[in-house]
Design an enzyme around this catalytic site. Structure first.
Site, PDB file in Angstrom:
ATOM      1  N   THR A 178       0.763  -1.264   0.150  1.00 38.89           N
ATOM      2  CA  THR A 178      -0.016   0.074   0.057  1.00 38.89           C
ATOM      3  C   THR A 178       0.824   1.306   0.130  1.00 38.89           C
ATOM      4  OG1 THR A 178      -1.681  -0.973   1.193  1.00 38.89           O
ATOM      5  CG2 THR A 178      -1.731   1.224   1.296  1.00 38.89           C
ATOM      6  N   HIS A 208       1.807   1.783  -3.331  1.00 35.22           N
ATOM      7  CA  HIS A 208       0.992   2.626  -4.250  1.00 35.22           C
ATOM      8  C   HIS A 208       0.878   4.274  -3.870  1.00 35.22           C
ATOM      9  CE1 HIS A 208      -0.652  -1.232  -5.727  1.00 35.22           C
ATOM     10  NE2 HIS A 208      -0.989  -1.507  -4.453  1.00 35.22           N
TER      11      HIS A 208
END
Lengths: 347, 347, 347, 347
Positions: free
Chosen positions: D40, D43
């Site tokens: 994450t 990202h």
């Protein structure tokens, strides 16, 4: 005796005289009173790709039935639990009893399953022989209801699998006979809210007769928005997917609440494009594929609902025909006007 | 504000003027509309050994209530989920949130539990302050019903714990208010057969009003034999033991079926001689001790039953008194003529 | 063939020549290789009140065994799943298959159960006939281990019933052979901490050999205090009560954590005084009576543990005797020096 | 204090000086010792469509961490369960506590979830403020392990959801850090056979180090055929789908046994074509979408596995960097050479 036989590849079935089946030592010979006609029988009648790929004619058709015990094999007799004259129905999936699935409570998924009326001779006949272990006494349930306990059992399996239905919200998507049964089962099982949808208003009327609190028609209603609204914005705890259609799948996933469940019974004839991230993973959804009936918890629960009077399947049974009028029975199923169709065979 | 206070060791309670409770940052201040009077309050009134061993007067009494939010602490406000004017009820067990039990879905068994009206000030008063996390909106349930959701929740916990009650047979042994609620919950939850027993015919009438299919009085009936007969010889799937009496325990174990379940809520005041070999081990029985309400699954299920209209507790609520008539409320509970007794406090 | 027969009421058993059992159409005839001697066999040898009340001599004794298929009945053969020469063991409880218990996953509680070696001829013989449905292939498990899968299955049932044992704390109270197996099963099943107690240090040594993290002897240790200490003050998630003694029951209830579970296998010979309020209700405890083995989930799980190598029962098997030395086998069981005792019958 | 901040839309993060977060009355201020870097965070670094659609810079990044309590809010202090100096980790999903999901054991699916390091300031900083209810004591687990309990908890959730993993066969499809953790968790939880697959041999080596019995590389192996072979022809009881790729989905559905389960954690970036009839319905499969960690059962189970010594995550932790070398941390994650990457922040 009389039997409706798929005699050879191709359309239709033939009513013919055949020898009465042999009753083996562990078997029970049953005089059939009533039998249910199923969508599967339509596939067989029409000899579609599924039927032609699986069946080896000649086979007597029919897997939903109830009747009276006419004869008991030696071993079945020794057990002393069944007697000539008992009114009974039977689970139509005959399983091996030895595989991992059979040994761990999933006999309905036995890979050696033989289905009566498909893989071996079935119940559209005056008599059928069944293993005693598959036979259950009706104990007060009439034979015309006993004859539809196979599909009703699919509904029981779909509604009760995976958690407490008591006090929950249930959305039944697709109101063919099994969907209508599912509505009635959800009510009997204590669901607080039962919503049903179908494109056919006649079927929605049956769903209401079975106790649906609300019915939706995708032609008129935004189904997902309405389910959400009726459930206080949460979505349904349980969606019973009875349509087998990609559009139904999409509605089912969207209508289920976060952490909810979609039990899938409707058999799709094609694939579905699934957005697993949005529809399953971030929603914490559970999807479950429903095959047959749990042996025999499903039958036990169904018996309780029927004998206790909380489940009345009569509104779904819309047509009755004698055995020789099978073509008419198939026709009303095919044109979508029927709920459940029954053949009256013996008495 | 007015409050019924146990001011000192000894019998009775005193209605007196006390300061309005402080509303901490995570708290909600609630104007009490209705409150339920419980057997526990009778113990406190009479100052029995349990009460004198546990309580440290002065304490405002009362743990069952519903009312209207009058004020929100800063943090409770920031969440934005509760608002002044909301009608609410609350779980009266205030738990630590950090122990093994709190962390694994058993907060009702937190060893640091503080019970309102026992360990800290309670609800027989114009106002009570509660942690926002314990508060639940009524969303349409009237406050006189909200005021009995605590004991009704005991009944929900007793009936729903441990397996599918849908389609099952339930025997409720003991028909005080919680037993009567249990009858109603079992019906709402889809039990196929609900049998209730009590020595008091007035209570049996309430049980019938709540939906019991059959009621038994041990003075007249062989309870175990009758349960067996009504269940086709099997015994009950679930026994809700609400009596707390050794005789009730014996009946409960004997009336449960092989592989059945006895959920025990009635609090015994003495020990019971148990034949574990005969009554538990060879029967494959499960016994479960019911404390409080599951946080907050029980409340959620109960809200569904009430809002869906499948559970109506009104017949059980037999008496209502204003706050100042607490002595009369205690009296009708003590003489066994009452179902559930409610105090009308605010509006 | 040779068989150890209880020929008449009174002490002892007689090794005699009897006819080989008939192999019915659904049966399998098994040449016995190894058989386990059980506490039950001691009761039968001594002809105590339980034995004299239940058994009708003459009966061939023995219910724990493994061996080789020598013959298949017609129906058993037709299934094609078992073959002459297969090494197998079998569930010794022969059930009706039709009652509520059999139909809903509780066949181990069938009220028509016939136990081999008790209610019909057993396995302390060169051959035994068993219904094919009760027979399971060993698939690599040696027959001397197969011969103790019946009691090991009791342990599997006791340890795995009622919730996730992975990561939990387990207290095994009583380290006879089944208690020792329970220790090994709990370790194989992923318990994080396994504590065992017994008054016999020899048995505690076996428990340690099976993987107990800690062992306690009530002669030296305050068992409840130590369990609490070893579990960070919480008490054990699961107590396996294998002693059947009122003192064991009291320790079990006290050693279980709030919301914990006591699975009771040890068969008491007397009643126990229970403080349900303190020990069950306010603790939110679950008690469960263990009978037999789940058919056949228990067998499946046990097979996995054994074949995967995570469970090795060898340390518990302390003695082996030929069939004719049954008196010696009984003697070592009686004097408490033995773990599990095996008869070597065939090969 | 130092903090890694996403200061504005676009690539990268900035290490800057920011004020120490305020510790509210129910909060705990934690001095961060170690933090884990997650996919994450990659990202967010790269500011992909998910990140740009959800985040509102400036936000301090980081949601996996452990450290030491530096300060307690008034209410958090009053509880007396946490103290300055305690080593702790925390659940990074901050939930509302009042919705249907929060009230019924599914708080990990709360629709008002705020994730630290995404929706509010996170843990790549010297200090972080967390609600006391989200904080858990490490009690002996070192902080560099505590820092990866968030993703390890994803693995625990994936492996333990939906049934007894003890004695079962588990196929972990995709061996990134969470897949490798899942292998270790399955072993600790008592799985009898753990198979892992990945295209990257380095990751397969980590999976073996975590206890995989067998590893498969789709470049060389027919994965489905091999899983079937290794499971005696049945397929795996449980498939942990960690790839998020349509090819992985197809393998997962095919490799699961009849009646098996596929728990899906890998987040797909596109849709998958599913043959529900063949792969789900006729197989009786259950699919489950894994989000976050069960609050707080998952944490409790994980603590038990770690403290009991049955789960050792060290082999998966392949890289450690100081806070200022975040670019290097992101780089090793991006090129697929890393297992789990840790930032060393305080001490």
């Amino acid at each position: 005796m009389r039997a409706l036989v798929k005699t050879a590849p191709g359309t239709g079935m033939v009513l013919q005289d055949v020898p009465r089946p042999r009753c083996g030592p562990s078997d029970v010979l049953i005089r059939v009173h009533h039998a249910g006609v199923c969508g599967t029988d339509l596939h067989i009648w029409e000899w579609d790709s599924w039927a032609s790929g699986r069946m080896k004619p000649p086979v007597t058709i029919g897997h939903e039935f109830a009747g009276e015990i006419a004869e008991l094999g030696d071993e079945a007799q020794r057990e002393g639990l069944l007697a000539v004259g008992d009114l009974v129905t039977a689970e139509g999936h005959i399983v091996c009893g030895h595989c991992l699935q059979c040994r761990t409570g999933n006999a309905h998924l036995c890979q050696r399953t033989q289905i009566i009326g498909v893989d071996r001779d079935g119940a559209f006949a005056d008599y059928i022989a069944m293993p005693a272990s598959n036979v259950m006494k009706l104990d007060g349930i009439p034979t015309h209801v006993g004859a539809v306990m196979d599909p009703m059992g699919n509904a029981v399996h779909t509604v009760l699998e995976g958690g407490e239905v008591s006090g929950s919200t249930v959305f039944v998507l697709g109101c063919g006979p099994i969907g209508c049964f599912a509505v009635g089962v959800a009510r009997a099982a204590g669901a607080s809210l039962v919503i049903a949808s179908d494109l056919n208003d006649r079927r929605l009327a049956l769903a209401r007769a079975m106790g649906a609190h609300a019915t939706l028609n995708p032609d008129r209603d935004d189904v997902v928005a309405r389910v959400r609204e009726l459930t206080g914005g949460d979505g349904a705890d349980l969606v019973c997917e009875m349509s087998g259609h990609p559009v139904g799948h999409a509605q089912a996933f969207a209508a289920a609440r976060m952490g909810g469940r979609v039990n899938m019974l409707g058999t799709p004839s094609r694939t579905t494009e699934v957005n697993f991230a949005r529809d399953v993973i971030f929603k914490g959804l559970t999807l479950y594929g429903v095959t047959g009936r749990k042996m025999y918890t499903t039958w036990h629960q169904m018996g309780r609902f029927l004998r206790g009077g909380d489940l009345n399947p009569e509104p779904v049974i819309t047509h009755r025909f004698p055995l020789e009028r099978i073509a008419d029975a198939i026709a009303v199923i095919k044109d979508g006007t029927a709920g459940k169709v029954i053949l009256e065979i013996g008495a």
